[in-house]
Design an enzyme around this catalytic site. Structure first.
Site, PDB file in Angstrom:
ATOM      1  N   PRO A  38       0.802  -1.229   0.000  1.00  0.00           N
ATOM      2  CA  PRO A  38       0.000   0.000   0.000  1.00  0.00           C
ATOM      3  C   PRO A  38       0.831   1.274   0.000  1.00  0.00           C
ATOM      4  CG  PRO A  38      -0.970  -1.612   1.489  1.00  0.00           C
ATOM      5  CD  PRO A  38       0.334  -2.196   1.020  1.00  0.00           C
TER       6      PRO A  38
ATOM      7  N   GLU B 100       4.894  -2.516 -13.182  1.00  0.00           N
ATOM      8  CA  GLU B 100       6.271  -2.916 -13.526  1.00  0.00           C
ATOM      9  C   GLU B 100       7.165  -1.694 -13.726  1.00  0.00           C
ATOM     10  OE1 GLU B 100       7.564  -6.183 -14.669  1.00  0.00           O
ATOM     11  OE2 GLU B 100       5.756  -7.376 -14.460  1.00  0.00           O
ATOM     12  N   GLY B 101       6.892  -0.645 -12.987  1.00  0.00           N
ATOM     13  CA  GLY B 101       7.652   0.587 -13.109  1.00  0.00           C
ATOM     14  C   GLY B 101       6.890   1.587 -13.961  1.00  0.00           C
ATOM     15  N   THR B 102       6.448   2.697 -13.361  1.00  0.00           N
ATOM     16  CA  THR B 102       5.707   3.715 -14.100  1.00  0.00           C
ATOM     17  C   THR B 102       6.569   4.316 -15.212  1.00  0.00           C
ATOM     18  OG1 THR B 102       6.458   5.493 -12.660  1.00  0.00           O
ATOM     19  CG2 THR B 102       4.430   4.329 -12.010  1.00  0.00           C
TER      20      THR B 102
ATOM     21  N   GLN C 163     -10.829   7.086 -31.631  1.00  0.00           N
ATOM     22  CA  GLN C 163     -11.120   8.282 -32.420  1.00  0.00           C
ATOM     23  C   GLN C 163     -11.492   7.916 -33.851  1.00  0.00           C
ATOM     24  OE1 GLN C 163     -11.125  11.113 -30.785  1.00  0.00           O
ATOM     25  NE2 GLN C 163     -11.769  12.411 -32.489  1.00  0.00           N
TER      26      GLN C 163
ATOM     27  N   LYS D 208     -18.273   4.157 -44.279  1.00  0.00           N
ATOM     28  CA  LYS D 208     -18.422   5.199 -45.292  1.00  0.00           C
ATOM     29  C   LYS D 208     -19.093   6.436 -44.709  1.00  0.00           C
ATOM     30  CE  LYS D 208     -18.524   2.200 -49.365  1.00  0.00           C
ATOM     31  NZ  LYS D 208     -19.286   1.792 -50.570  1.00  0.00           N
TER      32      LYS D 208
ATOM     33  N   GLY E  38     -18.055   7.632 -32.346  1.00  0.00           N
ATOM     34  CA  GLY E  38     -18.960   7.252 -31.265  1.00  0.00           C
ATOM     35  C   GLY E  38     -18.990   5.762 -31.031  1.00  0.00           C
TER      36      GLY E  38
ATOM     37  N   SER F  51       6.385   2.495  -6.501  1.00  0.00           N
ATOM     38  CA  SER F  51       7.639   2.850  -7.163  1.00  0.00           C
ATOM     39  C   SER F  51       8.798   2.917  -6.174  1.00  0.00           C
ATOM     40  CB  SER F  51       7.490   4.202  -7.867  1.00  0.00           C
ATOM     41  OG  SER F  51       6.511   4.130  -8.883  1.00  0.00           O
TER      42      SER F  51
END
Length: 426
Positions: free
Chosen positions: A154, A406-408, A379, A311, A383, A158
């Protein structure tokens, strides 16, 4: 003079046609065996994983039937992993992981999540420990099991040095007594085998850590709260509580003699040479990068097919430069990320030192490309891409974790910056 094609050059390099004593030519061509494995795993991902993906994402449960199917064909199990790892180029595991996560990332993590515990045992364990525990991580074809690697806490993500779980040696019984709480553990609590990172000397920070195997059914090792996640929802994630959890002395990976030698070096001001958690992460980062690439590629391919068929204003939307250029950029970034993963995987397998943190480069690039590419796919679909009727919405949710676990991304940049500068950047 007859022109030499790129295909001919690749074939000659692969077949080793150079004269004896000359260096082999450079080639990125996959061998036939690698292609066969790639096609085999792709077939499973397409035929078994994809049809089940939306259901298990909604259920947020471990897809045991799919894991069992993977075990039946040899994709999940000790023998399969050994075969993939045996590839001398280092590309076996990345190729397999890319195809599995192309199928579905949530189910993919349920299948491949055991690999992190296996990597820790393989990287730090003795030959006897490897032979005893790795097969148990997978269970059997008829009764598959999973394993968990438990490092984060907790208050220690990192910042590995903040880890508070402790392991104290009871010399009278030759047992280690482990106490603490682990967080965000893939397969935590449902695993047959847990690998726990614990501190054996708090004063030494991360250099005082060691890795322990918690055998099946050990008292004092219990699942805590199950985590409700944004993505990878078919993969079980939970806290693990360790309350006077006693394990035999033989469950210390690498053995006590090796640990005592390492701690003695650290106390003398010398290098520890390795840290239990970081050693596992460094070995696994390129493979994790391959998983992210699988997600990105799946989103790109779906968006490409959609753009050819959808289309607007009387023509396929891919005929608009805005869409076509977006897809071109997606392909470019995915292929570039894959090359970084392949380089790092080759270096790791052939014992080349990561002088400029190539493992971190590969994971960083692949993770950020996955998030970016899946957002671009949404994108392109407009929608429709925002709804759960189309898979790119799920792919985008699944991709985000690759800039965190696994590491930011920030930690990867820190590792790279330290490597290229040689300085203690904070």
């Amino acid at each position: 003079m007859e022109a030499t094609t790129a295909e001919q050059v690749a074939a000659e390099a692969t077949n080793g046609s150079q004269s004896e004593g000359e260096p082999l030519g450079f080639s990125l061509a996959l061998t036939q065996e690698q292609k066969d494995i790639q096609e085999w795993v792709h077939g499973f991902a397409e035929g078994v994983m994809r049809p089940a993906a939306a259901e298990w994402d909604e259920r947020e449960e471990t897809p045991w039937p799919v894991i069992q199917e993977a075990a039946k064909i040899g994709l999940y199990g000790f023998e399969g992993l050994a075969q993939f790892y045996a590839d001398e180029t280092g590309l076996g595991l990345p190729l397999v992981n890319e195809e599995v996560f192309w199928g579905d990332a949530g189910i993919g993590m349920a299948i491949m999540g055991t690999g992190l515990a296996v990597a820790s045992i393989f990287g730090q364990g003795t030959g006897e420990q490897i032979g005893e525990w790795i097969p148990q991580c997978f269970g059997s074809e008829s009764d598959p099991a999973v394993a968990a690697f438990c490092a984060s806490e907790p208050d220690a993500g990192s910042d590995v040095s903040a880890l508070r779980t402790t392991a104290k040696y009871d010399e009278a019984s030759d047992e280690w007594v482990i106490n603490g709480q682990k967080a965000w553990a893939t397969n935590g609590g449902i695993a047959k085998v847990h690998v726990i990172i614990a501190s054996v000397d708090r004063e030494l920070g991360s250099r005082g850590h060691a890795a322990f195997v918690i055998p099946p059914g050990t008292k004092g090792c219990e699942q805590g709260a199950k985590v409700k996640k944004h993505g990878l929802r078919a993969s079980h994630t939970a806290d693990v509580h360790l309350d006077d959890c006693r394990v035999p002395g033989s469950c210390l990976l690498g053995g006590k003699e090796k640990l005592d030698e390492r701690l003695a070096r650290v106390r003398e001001g010398k290098s520890s040479r390795s840290q239990a958690a970081m050693q596992t992460f460094e070995a696994s980062r390129p493979t994790v990068g391959a998983q992210a690439i699988g997600i990105a590629r799946a989103a790109y391919e779906y968006a490409l097919d959609y753009a050819k068929e959808r289309k607007q204003f009387g023509r396929p939307i891919i005929e608009n430069q805005a869409i076509a250029f977006t897809l071109a950029d997606m392909k470019l970034e995915i292929d570039a990320a894959r090359l970084l993963v392949w380089r790092a995987s080759w270096m790791g397998r052939n014992q080349h030192t990561f002088t400029n943190a190539e493992g971190s480069m590969s994971k960083l690039k692949a993770g950020e490309v996955a998030v970016w590419a899946t957002e671009r796919a949404i994108q392109v679909l407009g929608g429709n891409g925002y709804t759960r009727e189309y898979p790119v919405e799920r792919m985008h949710r699944d991709a985000k974790i690759y800039t965190i676990f696994e590491g930011t991304s920030e930690i990867q940049r820190l590792v790279i910056a330290r490597a290229i500068s040689g300085m203690k950047i904070r």
